[in-house]
Write an enzyme that holds these catalytic residues in place. Structure first.
Site, mmCIF file in Angstrom:
data_model
loop_
_atom_site.group_PDB
_atom_site.id
_atom_site.type_symbol
_atom_site.label_atom_id
_atom_site.label_comp_id
_atom_site.label_asym_id
_atom_site.label_seq_id
_atom_site.Cartn_x
_atom_site.Cartn_y
_atom_site.Cartn_z
ATOM 1 N N GLY A 177 0.844 -1.187 0.000
ATOM 2 C CA GLY A 177 0.000 0.000 0.000
ATOM 3 C C GLY A 177 0.882 1.240 0.000
ATOM 4 O O GLY A 177 1.829 1.347 -0.774
ATOM 5 N N SER A 221 3.908 -5.489 -4.723
ATOM 6 C CA SER A 221 3.144 -4.241 -4.804
ATOM 7 C C SER A 221 4.070 -3.062 -4.519
ATOM 8 O O SER A 221 5.054 -2.866 -5.232
ATOM 9 C CB SER A 221 1.969 -4.283 -3.829
ATOM 10 N N ASP A 227 -7.845 -20.663 -23.096
ATOM 11 C CA ASP A 227 -7.298 -21.708 -22.223
ATOM 12 C C ASP A 227 -6.537 -22.770 -23.013
ATOM 13 O O ASP A 227 -5.404 -23.139 -22.680
ATOM 14 C CB ASP A 227 -8.448 -22.333 -21.401
ATOM 15 N N ASP A 250 -2.687 -23.215 -25.205
ATOM 16 C CA ASP A 250 -1.440 -23.873 -24.783
ATOM 17 C C ASP A 250 -1.523 -25.388 -24.947
ATOM 18 O O ASP A 250 -0.624 -26.117 -24.524
ATOM 19 C CB ASP A 250 -1.121 -23.503 -23.326
ATOM 20 N N LEU A 278 -3.927 -27.360 -23.656
ATOM 21 C CA LEU A 278 -4.551 -28.040 -22.528
ATOM 22 C C LEU A 278 -5.622 -27.131 -21.902
ATOM 23 O O LEU A 278 -5.295 -26.046 -21.419
ATOM 24 C CB LEU A 278 -3.471 -28.357 -21.490
ATOM 25 N N ASP A 332 -7.222 -26.447 -19.011
ATOM 26 C CA ASP A 332 -7.024 -26.803 -17.603
ATOM 27 C C ASP A 332 -7.313 -25.635 -16.660
ATOM 28 O O ASP A 332 -6.945 -25.671 -15.482
ATOM 29 C CB ASP A 332 -5.579 -27.284 -17.399
ATOM 30 N N ASP A 381 -3.591 -9.529 -12.402
ATOM 31 C CA ASP A 381 -3.466 -8.478 -11.393
ATOM 32 C C ASP A 381 -4.292 -7.276 -11.837
ATOM 33 O O ASP A 381 -4.046 -6.711 -12.894
ATOM 34 C CB ASP A 381 -1.983 -8.100 -11.249
ATOM 35 N N HIS A 439 -3.481 -9.553 -7.547
ATOM 36 C CA HIS A 439 -2.395 -8.704 -7.043
ATOM 37 C C HIS A 439 -1.632 -9.419 -5.925
ATOM 38 O O HIS A 439 -2.137 -9.535 -4.813
ATOM 39 C CB HIS A 439 -2.979 -7.385 -6.538
HETATM 40 CA CA CA Z 1 -4.460 -24.038 -20.494
#
Ligand code: CA
Length: 533
Positions: free
Chosen positions: A102, A190, A268, A271, A273, A275, A423, A462
């Site tokens: 912070g 952070s 998803d 790549d 896969l 998953d 994030d 984050h």
């Molecule tokens: Ca994947």
């Protein structure tokens, strides 16, 4: 984790018992209270027996509390840089600066969490591993940002407290143990990540190894992005009886789930896969237009205004000519998760928003960035053409955007960056862009990887959280890199979001890929590859 840690603690306890007399004869914790350290008041020095600590198995240590640079600032407000230093009886000759969070203002317990905060890793915190650990409030007390009215307090928060506290801590360490520190490390997330970058750029001789996580290194631009988001969401949010927007209602939890599902649907399996982890961000292409309802808004699609707001927010803040003022944001499986809502939308069902973007960002703009500070400034009226110039003086103090880390690199310093792809406070694309700029400054990615590596964490919000494998041990990795020259080729991650699963995190630009055989829950079934090759 505890069963793996216990034998280490037992060994440490036996060693401590065996050498107890010598340690105590040589090191008098209480005597630290009377050490004369320039500009510093040591307020307490207490021997803490082993096993005493919150959430970890801690060794016996000497706890030193103090304050340095005490003064009276603007408006008669007293200031001082508070710190706590923990000196383990069995010291490994290493120093650990625990990065803040912070806008600091509190001395968090200096355990030496290996991921900045909240996590101590399977092998325990830095303190339990024998590091001398310091934490600081960075020169002001309390969570508010009114300290920004005092120019010196801005400077201390921005960078100077890091140098001051490190110098004071190392002096106390040298006098307590009667020998100097061999190696120095900083881990922070952070604002703590920003401090790591500050160290590499402004104070390159303080540390040998830095772990920089989800860094708010371009703080002024991040705050501009926070205002941009709040303005865009406010424009489409339902209003209360007085016509004021209820930010949290701009998107329902159901709407966020629709976004997440669509992103995963698009990215998803890029790549190889499906998953729940987007391990090929380089191949992820997502257009939120696919979410638009063909007619009236329903639970399975978004209104035209919501889609437009998403496009606006993910594009990042821009001036009226379209020039980027920060960065755009990656589409990833953690977009729309609880942590994402916490920053961007909040949960308040009134016009008084509790979104972190509002609670932290508005105040940061008024007190830390605008120069002179402007407590009455209305962040929702921020002019993206003219007002960024009013943040430049603040940015000069607070930002850590320089790619000149020549001194740090020449001293063989190492930087391990990691950042969450989802994030909501720090755009991973901003961190990637910095890393690419760094690479341009030092002869390309291959040469830069010799001293700085970046690990992207799919799904992570984050610093932690989100549908992610967000638990790993960068401390072991950075120590091996600094002291043994072993650069981290991967980090093995686990996480509560996927019980029983492990994956390698790969150094950018490499990405994680399934080998095609073996359990998809096992990191050994995956490898790191550069998608451009
Ligand atoms: Ca994947």
């Amino acid at each position: 984790m505890r069963t793996r840690r216990l034998p280490i603690a037992v060994c440490a306890a036996l060693v401590a018992v065996a050498s107890h007399a010598a340690v105590r004869a040589d090191r008098d914790c209480a005597a630290v209270a009377s050490l004369a350290v320039a500009g510093t008041t040591i307020t307490a020095a207490d021997a803490v027996p082993n096993g005493t600590g919150s959430g970890d198995v801690l060794p016996a240590y000497c706890r030193v509390r103090g304050v340095t640079n005490e003064r009276v600032g603007v408006g008669g407000v007293p200031f001082g840089i508070g710190f706590e230093l923990r000196l383990p009886d069995e010291w490994n000759r290493r120093f650990f600066f625990q990065g803040g969070g912070g806008t600091d203002g509190i001395v968090f317990e200096p355990l030496g969490n290996v991921q900045g905060f909240g996590a101590s890793g399977a092998d325990g915190s830095a303190l339990s591993r024998g590091f001398a650990v310091v934490a600081t409030d960075s020169g002001h007390q309390g969570f508010g940002q009114e300290f920004g009215l005092d120019p010196q307090a801005r400077i201390e928060f921005g960078h100077a407290a890091l140098e001051t506290v490190t110098r004071v801590a190392k002096e106390i360490i040298a006098r307590y143990y009667r020998r100097p520190t061999k190696r120095s490390y900083l881990i922070g997330c952070s604002n703590g990540g920003r401090q790591g970058m500050v160290a590499s750029q402004r104070y390159p001789k303080l540390f040998d190894g830095l772990v920089v996580a989800d860094p708010v290194f371009d703080l002024s631009n991040i705050v501009i992005a926070q205002l941009w988001d709040a303005i865009a969401f406010s424009a489409i949010a339902p209003t209360d009886g007085g016509g004021k927007p209820i930010l949290a209602q701009a998107f329902s939890d159901g709407d966020l789930a629709v976004i997440t599902a669509a992103v995963l649907d698009a990215c998803d399996d890029a790549d190889g896969l499906a998953d729940g982890l987007v391990d090929a961000p380089s191949a992820c292409r997502f257009d939120p237009a696919v979410l638009a309802c063909p007619a009236a808004k329903t639970a399975t699609c978004l209104s035209t205004a919501q889609v437009a707001a998403l496009v606006r927010i993910f594009g990042g803040p821009r001036d009226s000519a379209g020039a980027s003022l920060y960065a755009d944001w990656p589409w990833d499986g953690g977009v729309g998760s609880t942590g994402w809502r916490g920053w961007k939308l909040g949960t308040s069902q009134t016009a008084t928003s509790n979104a972190f973007n509002v609670v932290i960002g508005f105040s940061a703009m008024r007190y830390l960035l605008l120069t002179p500070p402007d407590p009455g400034f209305d962040p929702l009226a921020f002019d993206f053409d003219t007002d960024p110039a009013r943040t430049i003086d603040g940015a000069t103090i607070l930002n850590a955007v320089s790619t000149d880390v020549t001194t740090f690199r020449k001293r063989r310093g190492k930087i391990l960056f990691y950042t969450g792809m989802s994030d909501p406070a720090v755009s991973a694309n901003a961190v990637i862009a910095y890393y690419e700029r760094l690479a341009s400054a030092y002869g390309g990615l291959a040469k830069t990887r010799r001293f700085a590596r970046l690990f992207l964490v799919p799904g992570m919000n984050h610093c932690a959280g989100g549908p992610a494998l967000d638990r790993f041990d960068p401390l072991t990795a950075i120590v091996a890199w600094v002291e043994k020259g072993r650069a981290p080729r991967k980090l093995t991650a686990t996480g509560n979001a996927f019980p029983g699963r492990s994956r390698p995190l790969c150094p950018y630009p490499q990405e994680t890929r399934y080998r095609g055989t073996g359990s998809i829950e096992d990191a050994e079934s995956f490898r790191c590859l550069d998608p451009s090759r």
